[in-house]
Write a protein that holds these residues in place. Structure first.
Motif, PDB file in Angstrom:
ATOM      1  N   TYR A   1      -5.052  -5.893  -8.401  1.00  0.00           N
ATOM      2  CA  TYR A   1      -5.621  -5.297  -7.336  1.00  0.00           C
ATOM      3  C   TYR A   1      -7.105  -5.530  -6.942  1.00  0.00           C
ATOM      4  O   TYR A   1      -7.493  -6.144  -6.143  1.00  0.00           O
ATOM      5  CB  TYR A   1      -5.549  -3.769  -7.210  1.00  0.00           C
TER       6      TYR A   1
ATOM      7  N   ASN B   1       6.587  -0.374 -16.153  1.00  0.00           N
ATOM      8  CA  ASN B   1       5.509  -0.642 -15.234  1.00  0.00           C
ATOM      9  C   ASN B   1       4.261  -0.173 -15.652  1.00  0.00           C
ATOM     10  O   ASN B   1       4.190   1.142 -15.539  1.00  0.00           O
ATOM     11  CB  ASN B   1       6.083  -0.241 -13.751  1.00  0.00           C
ATOM     12  N   GLU B   2       3.244  -0.946 -15.868  1.00  0.00           N
ATOM     13  CA  GLU B   2       1.884  -0.510 -15.927  1.00  0.00           C
ATOM     14  C   GLU B   2       1.757   0.485 -17.189  1.00  0.00           C
ATOM     15  O   GLU B   2       1.728   1.566 -16.860  1.00  0.00           O
ATOM     16  CB  GLU B   2       1.367   0.018 -14.880  1.00  0.00           C
TER      17      GLU B   2
ATOM     18  N   GLN C   1       8.442   6.742  -5.225  1.00  0.00           N
ATOM     19  CA  GLN C   1       7.597   6.481  -3.924  1.00  0.00           C
ATOM     20  C   GLN C   1       8.472   6.381  -2.782  1.00  0.00           C
ATOM     21  O   GLN C   1       7.722   6.536  -1.716  1.00  0.00           O
ATOM     22  CB  GLN C   1       6.807   5.277  -4.383  1.00  0.00           C
TER      23      GLN C   1
ATOM     24  N   PHE D   1       0.261   1.404   1.844  1.00  0.00           N
ATOM     25  CA  PHE D   1       0.004  -0.010   1.246  1.00  0.00           C
ATOM     26  C   PHE D   1       1.067  -0.776   1.817  1.00  0.00           C
ATOM     27  O   PHE D   1       1.217  -2.071   1.626  1.00  0.00           O
ATOM     28  CB  PHE D   1       0.255   0.061  -0.102  1.00  0.00           C
TER      29      PHE D   1
ATOM     30  N   GLU E   1       2.694  -7.329  -8.290  1.00  0.00           N
ATOM     31  CA  GLU E   1       1.992  -6.310  -7.314  1.00  0.00           C
ATOM     32  C   GLU E   1       0.935  -7.087  -6.908  1.00  0.00           C
ATOM     33  O   GLU E   1       0.009  -7.289  -7.849  1.00  0.00           O
ATOM     34  CB  GLU E   1       1.905  -5.111  -8.098  1.00  0.00           C
TER      35      GLU E   1
ATOM     36  N   TRP F   1     -11.474   0.173  -3.127  1.00  0.00           N
ATOM     37  CA  TRP F   1     -11.435  -0.791  -4.107  1.00  0.00           C
ATOM     38  C   TRP F   1     -12.023  -1.987  -3.712  1.00  0.00           C
ATOM     39  O   TRP F   1     -11.576  -2.470  -2.264  1.00  0.00           O
ATOM     40  CB  TRP F   1      -9.810  -0.883  -4.814  1.00  0.00           C
TER      41      TRP F   1
ATOM     42  N   GLU G   1       1.832   7.528  -2.417  1.00  0.00           N
ATOM     43  CA  GLU G   1       0.988   6.758  -3.099  1.00  0.00           C
ATOM     44  C   GLU G   1       0.272   7.838  -4.328  1.00  0.00           C
ATOM     45  O   GLU G   1      -0.853   8.040  -4.240  1.00  0.00           O
ATOM     46  CB  GLU G   1      -0.247   6.051  -2.284  1.00  0.00           C
ATOM     47  N   TRP G   2       1.348   8.282  -4.887  1.00  0.00           N
ATOM     48  CA  TRP G   2       0.867   8.861  -6.303  1.00  0.00           C
ATOM     49  C   TRP G   2      -0.216  10.005  -5.849  1.00  0.00           C
ATOM     50  O   TRP G   2      -0.029  10.704  -5.026  1.00  0.00           O
ATOM     51  CB  TRP G   2       0.598   8.169  -7.456  1.00  0.00           C
TER      52      TRP G   2
ATOM     53  N   HIS H   1       9.370   3.220 -13.817  1.00  0.00           N
ATOM     54  CA  HIS H   1       8.038   3.275 -13.003  1.00  0.00           C
ATOM     55  C   HIS H   1       7.805   4.663 -12.760  1.00  0.00           C
ATOM     56  O   HIS H   1       7.590   5.196 -11.726  1.00  0.00           O
ATOM     57  CB  HIS H   1       8.536   2.544 -11.603  1.00  0.00           C
ATOM     58  N   TRP H   2       7.361   5.294 -14.129  1.00  0.00           N
ATOM     59  CA  TRP H   2       6.616   6.471 -14.222  1.00  0.00           C
ATOM     60  C   TRP H   2       7.243   7.955 -13.972  1.00  0.00           C
ATOM     61  O   TRP H   2       6.697   8.790 -14.205  1.00  0.00           O
ATOM     62  CB  TRP H   2       5.244   6.644 -13.260  1.00  0.00           C
TER      63      TRP H   2
ATOM     64  N   TRP I   1       2.793  -5.630  -2.608  1.00  0.00           N
ATOM     65  CA  TRP I   1       2.695  -4.117  -2.871  1.00  0.00           C
ATOM     66  C   TRP I   1       2.353  -3.680  -1.566  1.00  0.00           C
ATOM     67  O   TRP I   1       0.962  -3.859  -1.343  1.00  0.00           O
ATOM     68  CB  TRP I   1       2.119  -3.732  -4.056  1.00  0.00           C
TER      69      TRP I   1
HETATM   70  O1  LGS Z   1       1.824   2.170  -5.680  1.00  0.00           O
HETATM   71  C1  LGS Z   1       0.873   1.723  -6.871  1.00  0.00           C
HETATM   72  C2  LGS Z   1       0.020   0.755  -6.562  1.00  0.00           C
HETATM   73  C3  LGS Z   1      -0.997   0.850  -5.990  1.00  0.00           C
HETATM   74  O2  LGS Z   1      -2.220   0.428  -6.337  1.00  0.00           O
HETATM   75  C4  LGS Z   1       2.026   1.314  -7.863  1.00  0.00           C
HETATM   76  O3  LGS Z   1       3.182   2.071  -8.129  1.00  0.00           O
HETATM   77  C5  LGS Z   1       1.440   1.055  -9.284  1.00  0.00           C
HETATM   78  O4  LGS Z   1       2.237   0.440  -9.722  1.00  0.00           O
HETATM   79  C6  LGS Z   1       0.308   0.406  -9.080  1.00  0.00           C
HETATM   80  O5  LGS Z   1      -0.542   0.907  -9.961  1.00  0.00           O
HETATM   81  N1  LGS Z   1      -0.596   0.468  -7.941  1.00  0.00           N
HETATM   82  C7  LGS Z   1      -1.860   0.213  -7.722  1.00  0.00           C
HETATM   83  N2  LGS Z   1      -2.614   0.046  -8.655  1.00  0.00           N
HETATM   84  C8  LGS Z   1      -4.049  -0.222  -8.381  1.00  0.00           C
HETATM   85  C9  LGS Z   1      -4.796   0.281  -9.768  1.00  0.00           C
HETATM   86  C10 LGS Z   1      -5.024   1.505  -9.994  1.00  0.00           C
HETATM   87  C11 LGS Z   1      -5.655   1.853 -11.472  1.00  0.00           C
HETATM   88  C12 LGS Z   1      -7.030   2.680 -11.193  1.00  0.00           C
HETATM   89  C13 LGS Z   1      -7.890   2.238 -12.209  1.00  0.00           C
HETATM   90  C14 LGS Z   1      -9.101   3.394 -12.537  1.00  0.00           C
HETATM   91  C15 LGS Z   1      -9.981   2.797 -13.378  1.00  0.00           C
END
Ligand code: LGS
Length: 464
Positions: A305, A176-177, A31, A432, A369, A342, A423-424, A132-133, A416
């Protein structure tokens, strides 16, 4: 009876955070770094996915991003000026191992070496996230996270990075996630690698968790004492006045997939029924895997979030991010929203922290985050007024404080994000950062929220 004076004192005191509470900010390699083709970095699934027509808003890519690969000194100076105690960044696997396995790229490791040295010189604790992806594309070509081998490759890579940095960095996050990486990447297809198979999403989720367990074990054997996993967690709520049985079943299903699939695996060595059913059919979960996944960890990272809202809605189509959710609706609720659309619901953070404290006692928690996108615009004087972000952050810090006051072992909070960034799937359009990035010339402009956050850090808490 309380007098006005003592009430004021009590309120002032009640906004203080515990001594030693860690204040920081977070980013991720793809990112912010840019320099996508420099110093021997290999391609990742995000390089590939971002080039797929329609995948990312505006056709944006991480090729240049915030050019942090070249501007890291300036960025560390910025962090120091805000008084950050910790900086959470991720290591780009394809910078370190361009093909995801085999030869290590010394110039890639050198970058993180310089970054860690620079942070330490500035008195900032590095929080290293290993994934991180940005999976190396060569591994995706061999099956990506749907195949077991990727988990073993990750553990090797984790060992390489740890061996190089462990003499100076002691706080490690494996993944991450995993929910986002698997269900949005392999199920819904809105993130890299853009695959759309529910079975693959479950396979990927399991192999990401196996990767976490194998890497945690590898790091522990090498002497690591602060190992963590970061999950995107959210209370799953039904907004109906009187939820019926079908509503409660919808809550349970989505909670199982989003939260318990990862929490129970990592902290209890079990999977909820919705995951076990799939595992029985697919056969990808082997005996002993859950024991590997449930390695002891030293803290749990939480990315929060907003809550997820669900209700039963016969005939609703399946949401591909939640396989098996046919008949479940994801309604919007009557709350203010961020630029992502959101809902803003700080109470959800208190609820989540209390739940984790109750269900998994003894696991220290860190908010790794929390933050929000808004449509920030610099004024003619270069000032970026972002009162909505200050409101969001303040509300969530009050929510975190309420959990602390109720006895939750919360050790830190990382906003974050430090910088506006890629932002993906939303590209650069969603900001952000607490620092504005002018992508035309890469100038960094601390927003009002950055100055506000510096004040929070300086007084270790909020104003009463
Ligand atoms: O930039 C990303 C932030 C922004 O909002 C970061 O890289 C991630 O680790 C993280 O996911 N982030 C983020 N998450 C919000 C939730 C997203 C999930 C969407 C759910 C859909 C049902």
């Amino acid at each position: 009876m309380t007098t006005v004076g003592s009430t004021t004192t009590a309120r002032t005191a009640s906004q203080a955070f515990p001594a030693g509470f860690v204040w920081g900010a977070a980013t991720a390699a793809y990112q912010i770094e840019g320099a996508a083709h420099e110093d021997g970095r290999g391609p990742s699934i995000w390089d590939t996915f971002a080039r797929r027509p329609g995948a990312v808003a505006g056709g944006d890519t991480g090729d240049v991003a915030c050019d942090h690969y070249h501007r890291w000194r300036e960025d560390i100076a910025l962090m120091a000026s805000l008084g950050l105690g910790a900086y959470r960044f991720s290591v780009s696997w394809p910078r370190v191992q361009p093909d995801g396995s085999g030869p290590v790229n010394p110039r890639g490791l050198d970058f993180y070496d310089r970054l860690v040295d620079g942070l330490l010189e500035a008195g900032i604790t590095p929080y290293v996230t290993l994934y991180h992806w940005d999976l190396p594309q060569a591994l995706e070509d061999a099956g990506g996270w749907t195949v077991r081998d990727t988990a073993y490759r990750f553990a090797e890579y984790a060992g390489v990075v740890h061996d190089r940095l462990a003499d100076r960095a002691d706080t490690w996050t494996t993944i991450n996630e995993p929910w986002v990486a698997s269900f949005l990447g392999y199920g819904a297809g809105v993130h890299a690698p853009g695959r759309t198979s529910a079975d693959d999403a479950f396979r990927a989720a399991h192999h990401l968790m196996l990767a976490h367990g194998l890497a945690a074990r590898r790091l522990r054997e090498a002497g690591a004492e602060r190992i963590s996993l970061t999950l995107n967690l959210a209370p799953v709520l039904c907004p109906a006045d009187a939820p019926g049985e079908a509503d409660l079943a919808a809550v349970e299903l989505v909670d199982s997939l989003l939260n318990r699939q990862f929490l129970d695996a990592a902290l209890r060595g079990s999977y909820p029924d919705a995951v076990l059913e799939r595992a029985r059919r697919l056969g990808h979960v082997r005996d002993g895997d859950l024991a590997v996944i449930a390695q002891p960890i030293d803290s749990l990272g939480i990315n929060y979030y907003n809550p997820t809202y669900v209700r039963a809605a016969p005939g609703a189509p399946e949401n591909p991010a939640f396989p098996g959710s046919a008949g479940v609706a994801f309604p919007s609720v009557d709350l203010p929203t961020t630029a992502m659309g959101w809902p803003i619901a700080p109470d959800g953070l208190t609820e989540l922290l209390l739940r984790l404290h109750r269900d998994h006692p003894g696991v220290p928690l860190v908010v790794t985050e929390n933050g929000a996108a808004f449509d920030d615009v610099p004024g003619p004087d270069g000032r970026v007024a972002d009162p909505a972000r200050i409101g969001y952050l303040e509300g969530h810090l009050r929510a975190a404080h309420a959990a602390l006051a109720a006895g939750v072992d919360l050790r830190g909070y990382l906003v974050w994000s430090l910088l506006d960034n890629f932002e993906w799937a939303e590209g650069y359009g969603k900001r952000f950062g607490i620092v504005y990035v002018d992508y035309a010339d890469q100038r960094r402009l601390p927003k009002d929220s950055a100055r506000w956050y510096a004040g929070v850090i300086a007084r270790n808490g909020l104003e009463a």
